[in-house]
Design a protein around this motif. Structure first.
Motif, short mmCIF file in Angstrom:
data_model
loop_
_atom_site.label_atom_id
_atom_site.label_comp_id
_atom_site.label_asym_id
_atom_site.label_seq_id
_atom_site.Cartn_x
_atom_site.Cartn_y
_atom_site.Cartn_z
N SER A 309 -16.79 24.43 47.77
CA SER A 309 -16.79 24.02 49.18
C SER A 309 -15.56 24.54 49.92
O SER A 309 -15.44 24.37 51.14
N LEU A 310 -14.65 25.17 49.19
CA LEU A 310 -13.37 25.57 49.76
C LEU A 310 -13.53 26.58 50.89
O LEU A 310 -14.23 27.59 50.75
N VAL A 311 -12.85 26.30 52.01
CA VAL A 311 -12.84 27.18 53.17
C VAL A 311 -11.47 27.85 53.32
O VAL A 311 -11.39 29.02 53.73
N GLU A 312 -10.40 27.14 52.99
CA GLU A 312 -9.05 27.69 53.09
C GLU A 312 -8.27 27.40 51.82
O GLU A 312 -8.28 26.28 51.32
N ILE A 313 -7.60 28.44 51.30
CA ILE A 313 -6.73 28.26 50.14
C ILE A 313 -5.42 28.99 50.39
O ILE A 313 -5.42 30.15 50.82
N ASP A 314 -4.31 28.30 50.14
CA ASP A 314 -2.98 28.89 50.33
C ASP A 314 -2.15 28.59 49.08
O ASP A 314 -1.80 27.45 48.82
N LEU A 315 -1.87 29.64 48.31
CA LEU A 315 -1.05 29.52 47.10
C LEU A 315 0.25 30.31 47.24
O LEU A 315 0.93 30.59 46.25
N SER A 316 0.60 30.67 48.45
CA SER A 316 1.71 31.59 48.70
C SER A 316 3.08 30.96 48.38
O SER A 316 3.20 29.74 48.23
N TYR A 317 4.08 31.83 48.28
CA TYR A 317 5.48 31.41 48.08
C TYR A 317 5.64 30.54 46.84
O TYR A 317 6.07 29.39 46.90
N SER A 318 5.28 31.08 45.69
CA SER A 318 5.53 30.37 44.44
C SER A 318 5.74 31.40 43.34
O SER A 318 5.85 32.60 43.61
N GLN A 319 5.80 30.95 42.10
CA GLN A 319 6.07 31.83 40.96
C GLN A 319 4.80 32.16 40.18
O GLN A 319 4.88 32.60 39.04
N LEU A 320 3.64 31.95 40.79
CA LEU A 320 2.37 32.25 40.11
C LEU A 320 2.29 33.73 39.80
O LEU A 320 2.77 34.57 40.57
N GLU A 321 1.67 34.07 38.67
CA GLU A 321 1.66 35.46 38.24
C GLU A 321 0.32 35.80 37.57
O GLU A 321 -0.54 34.93 37.38
#
Length: 477
Positions: A309-321
């Motif tokens: 159902s997701l319309v917006e996702i923001d994972l920015s500015y982190s240490q994800l790789e």
């Protein structure tokens, strides 16, 4: 055009709505002659000066909206407290300022009261006499003196209350605030944005069974805490939870899995660490997910692909790789994706291949800036026909722009700066007539740019192309 005074001669009027009509200036006192008026909406008419006291003559008035105007610095009009027929009063964001009138308790028929950005000082306990209130907006302005509450016991008589906004209020002395809120059986929406709350105490019992919206962004306990209050995870009907910038540390708590009805979750700009828990993938009602600005690490979990159902996702500015999981390609309703400032180390064409089959037709914003993308753009980009904003700056993407870029007819904002793109960009971009902002700075673009290449870019307002080897060729005119 000013509000016409002749309206005061149409004495048979019962309803008058001038909201957003383009009128401006002072409210004519002749409005007070409309003795049969029951509904008056003067919101957003760019009214200024003062509110004429003659409005207090409208003894039958039940609905009064003066919001979104410019009564700069005017105290809340005292004559309003004698208008006992009112059921709806909105003074929000209209330039009123001063203490909440203690005589407001006279307006016992009020169902809706909005004083957002219209009051400061101490909240008078007499406001508790407004026992018919369903909506109470007391949100303050962080730039002026905050509203202060010695306690919130006055709320306990408002048993019909569904919406409560105390944003920016100082509740540091209201030690029993949470206990008092439990006495409101219909409370559905609670806004405590930028509040100061008293010493944290975990309640042994909690009954806020109707609560659907909880906004605690920028909220501080006194003294400060660095964890998510455990009582939040007992709110099984929550639909929206916002905890933006609360100084929270440690892993995202496992208790989040209890909030299965969540549609909006904002945990951004805290200090959450460790990995994104797989439990988030169980919140299948989520429409908006914002985990940006944290210290999250590890890979993006494949379980996020369950959030269909997701319309917006923001994972920015982190240490994800690591690579974007292919399961994200299942999120066919996505409109906004922000994966900027990560350590993806991924080929850009791989990312587009994941998104293209299901997501590309509806996506409006794709931001993957400073995330270590490499490789070349391919014709997959042409599938994103409704894209409005495309931000790929500060990566290592190279090669010529594919001709399919010309299919992005909705594109308004394009940032390809600080990459390794080559060739003549306008062979692909020249047809983008809606483009407002174009940044191709710091690439390897080269060639001659002619007037004809720019002729169709009639909407362009911002253009940055320095740091390339482009030659602009224009005619004598």
């Amino acid at each position: 055009m000013s509000i016409p005074s002749f309206l005061g001669t149409i004495t048979s009027l019962t309803h008058l709505n001038l909201s957003d009509t383009g009128f401006y200036g002072k409210i004519p006192p002749q409005i007070g002659n409309l003795s049969d008026l029951v509904y008056l909406d003067l919101s957003s008419v760019v009214a200024n000066g003062s509110v004429p006291s003659q409005i207090g003559n409208l003894s039958k008035l039940r609905y009064l909206d003066l919001s979104d105007n410019y009564f700069e610095g005017m105290a809340n009009p005292s004559f309003l407290c004698a208008m006992t027929s009112l059921t709806h009063l909105d003074l929000s964001n209209a330039g009123f300022m001063g203490k909440i009138l203690s005589q407001i308790w006279n307006l016992s028929n009020l169902v809706y009261l909005d004083l957002t950005y219209a009051a400061n000082g101490t909240i008078p306990s007499q406001i508790g006499n407004l026992s018919n209130l369903v909506y109470l907006g007391l949100g303050g302005d962080s730039d002026v003196e905050a509203l202060f509450a010695e306690n919130v016991e006055w709320l306990s008589s408002m048993w019909k209350l569904e919406y409560l906004d105390l944003s920016n209020a100082n509740l540091s002395k209201a030690f029993h605030w949470l206990h008092t809120l439990q006495s409101l059986p219909s409370l559905t929406h609670l806004y405590l944005y930028q509040c100061t709350l008293p010493h944290y105490n975990e309640p042994s019992l909690l009954n806020l069974s109707s609560l659907q919206t909880l906004h605690l962004s920028f909220t501080r306990y006194s003294p400060a805490i660095s964890f998510v209050p455990k009582w939040i995870f007992k709110l099984k009907k929550l639909v929206s939870l916002q905890l933006l910038d609360n100084g929270i540390q440690g892993p995202i708590p496992g208790g989040i899995r209890n909030l299965t009805l969540l549609q909006n979750l904002d945990l951004s700009f805290n200090s959450f660490s460790s990995s994104i828990p797989d439990a988030l993938g169980n919140l299948t009602s989520l429409v908006e997910l914002d985990l940006s600005g944290n210290q999250l690490e590890g890979n993006i979990p494949t379980s996020l692909g369950n959030l269909t159902s997701l319309v917006e996702i923001d994972l920015s500015y982190s240490q994800l790789e690591g690579n974007i999981p292919t399961s994200l390609g299942n999120l066919c309703n996505l409109r906004v994706i922000d994966l900027s400032y990560l350590k993806l180390n991924q080929q850009v064409n791989e990312l587009l291949e994941i998104l293209a089959p299901c997501i590309s037709h509806g996506l409006t914003t794709l931001a993957v800036q400073s995330s270590r993308l490499s490789g070349n753009l391919t014709d997959h980009i042409g599938a994103f026909k409704n894209i409005d904003t495309l931000l790929f700056s500060n990566n290592s993407i190279g090669g010529a722009l594919p001709r399919s870029f010309g299919k992005l007819s909705s594109l308004r904002y394009l940032d390809l700066s600080m990459n390794k793109f080559s060739g003549n960009p306008f062979e692909s971009l020249r047809s983008l007539s809606k483009l407002l902002s174009l940044d191709i700075d710091g690439n390897l673009f080269h060639g001659v740019v002619k007037e004809d290449d720019l002729a169709n870019l009639s909407s362009l307002r911002e253009f940055v192309a320095s740091g390339n080897n482009l030659t602009l060729k224009v005619g004598p005119n």
